[in-house]
Design a protein around this motif. Structure first.
Motif, PDB file in Angstrom:
ATOM      1  N   LYS A   1      27.866  35.528  47.660  1.00 21.84           N
ATOM      2  CA  LYS A   1      28.974  36.419  48.030  1.00 21.84           C
ATOM      3  C   LYS A   1      28.462  37.549  48.916  1.00 21.84           C
ATOM      4  O   LYS A   1      29.111  37.931  49.897  1.00 21.84           O
TER       5      LYS A   1
ATOM      6  N   GLU B   1      35.489  44.977  50.119  1.00 25.20           N
ATOM      7  CA  GLU B   1      36.821  45.271  49.574  1.00 25.20           C
ATOM      8  C   GLU B   1      37.825  44.199  50.004  1.00 25.20           C
ATOM      9  O   GLU B   1      38.632  43.727  49.199  1.00 25.20           O
TER      10      GLU B   1
ATOM     11  N   ASN C   1      37.036  40.846  48.272  1.00 24.15           N
ATOM     12  CA  ASN C   1      37.448  40.920  46.870  1.00 24.15           C
ATOM     13  C   ASN C   1      38.968  40.837  46.733  1.00 24.15           C
ATOM     14  O   ASN C   1      39.481  40.180  45.827  1.00 24.15           O
ATOM     15  N   ALA C   2      39.687  41.495  47.634  1.00 26.15           N
ATOM     16  CA  ALA C   2      41.154  41.453  47.603  1.00 26.15           C
ATOM     17  C   ALA C   2      41.655  40.034  47.870  1.00 26.15           C
ATOM     18  O   ALA C   2      42.590  39.557  47.210  1.00 26.15           O
TER      19      ALA C   2
ATOM     20  N   LEU D   1      40.000  37.190  47.292  1.00 23.16           N
ATOM     21  CA  LEU D   1      39.688  36.360  46.127  1.00 23.16           C
ATOM     22  C   LEU D   1      40.635  36.654  44.967  1.00 23.16           C
ATOM     23  O   LEU D   1      41.082  35.740  44.269  1.00 23.16           O
ATOM     24  N   GLU D   2      40.964  37.917  44.776  1.00 24.87           N
ATOM     25  CA  GLU D   2      41.893  38.298  43.711  1.00 24.87           C
ATOM     26  C   GLU D   2      43.287  37.730  43.971  1.00 24.87           C
ATOM     27  O   GLU D   2      43.957  37.256  43.052  1.00 24.87           O
ATOM     28  N   ALA D   3      43.709  37.749  45.226  1.00 25.96           N
ATOM     29  CA  ALA D   3      45.025  37.202  45.579  1.00 25.96           C
ATOM     30  C   ALA D   3      45.078  35.701  45.307  1.00 25.96           C
ATOM     31  O   ALA D   3      46.063  35.189  44.745  1.00 25.96           O
TER      32      ALA D   3
ATOM     33  N   GLU E   1      43.163  34.059  43.173  1.00 26.07           N
ATOM     34  CA  GLU E   1      43.084  33.912  41.720  1.00 26.07           C
ATOM     35  C   GLU E   1      44.439  34.175  41.064  1.00 26.07           C
ATOM     36  O   GLU E   1      44.894  33.388  40.223  1.00 26.07           O
ATOM     37  N   ASN E   2      45.095  35.266  41.429  1.00 22.41           N
ATOM     38  CA  ASN E   2      46.394  35.601  40.849  1.00 22.41           C
ATOM     39  C   ASN E   2      47.433  34.524  41.144  1.00 22.41           C
ATOM     40  O   ASN E   2      48.265  34.195  40.294  1.00 22.41           O
ATOM     41  N   THR E   3      47.403  33.990  42.343  1.00 27.51           N
ATOM     42  CA  THR E   3      48.370  32.970  42.738  1.00 27.51           C
ATOM     43  C   THR E   3      48.194  31.695  41.927  1.00 27.51           C
ATOM     44  O   THR E   3      49.168  31.148  41.403  1.00 27.51           O
TER      45      THR E   3
ATOM     46  N   SER F   1      49.185  32.042  38.289  1.00 31.07           N
ATOM     47  CA  SER F   1      50.631  32.062  38.061  1.00 31.07           C
ATOM     48  C   SER F   1      51.253  30.674  38.217  1.00 31.07           C
ATOM     49  O   SER F   1      52.462  30.518  38.102  1.00 31.07           O
TER      50      SER F   1
END
Length: 93
Positions: free
Chosen positions: A3, A23, A26-27, A29-31, A33-35, A38
């Motif tokens: 990474k 940043e 990370n944003a 990857l988080e998006a 992951e969240n998708t 859900s």
């Protein structure tokens, strides 16, 4: 590629600072992951897609003892490469 190395490469390509690049990565990857958490798929046309699939419970064999074991059902994340990226990879030298 780790990474950290990816963030450095992203920083070079975009001209962003390493801190800002981290940043943004990370944003992203988080998006993703969240998708997928859900229950939705993430698709980048031509590049690939991420999809959660259900694996049914099944019977397996312990390779050491040769005894039958029960493997529980679980969800797994699958990545399928897109045609455009696949073509680039196959033509790379």
């Amino acid at each position: 590629m780790s990474k950290k190395q990816f963030v450095e490469e992203y920083s070079k390509l975009t001209g962003e600072t390493k801190k800002r690049s981290e940043e943004l990565v990370n944003a992203f990857l988080e998006a993703v992951e969240n998708t997928v958490m859900s229950g939705n798929d993430v698709q980048f046309v031509g590049w690939g897609s991420f999809k959660v699939q259900e694996r049914e419970a099944r019977e397996g064999i312990n390779p050491r003892t040769k005894t039958k074991i029960k493997i529980p059902a679980k969800k797994v994340l699958k990545f399928k490469v897109g045609k455009k990226l696949s073509d680039k990879i196959s033509k790379a030298k």
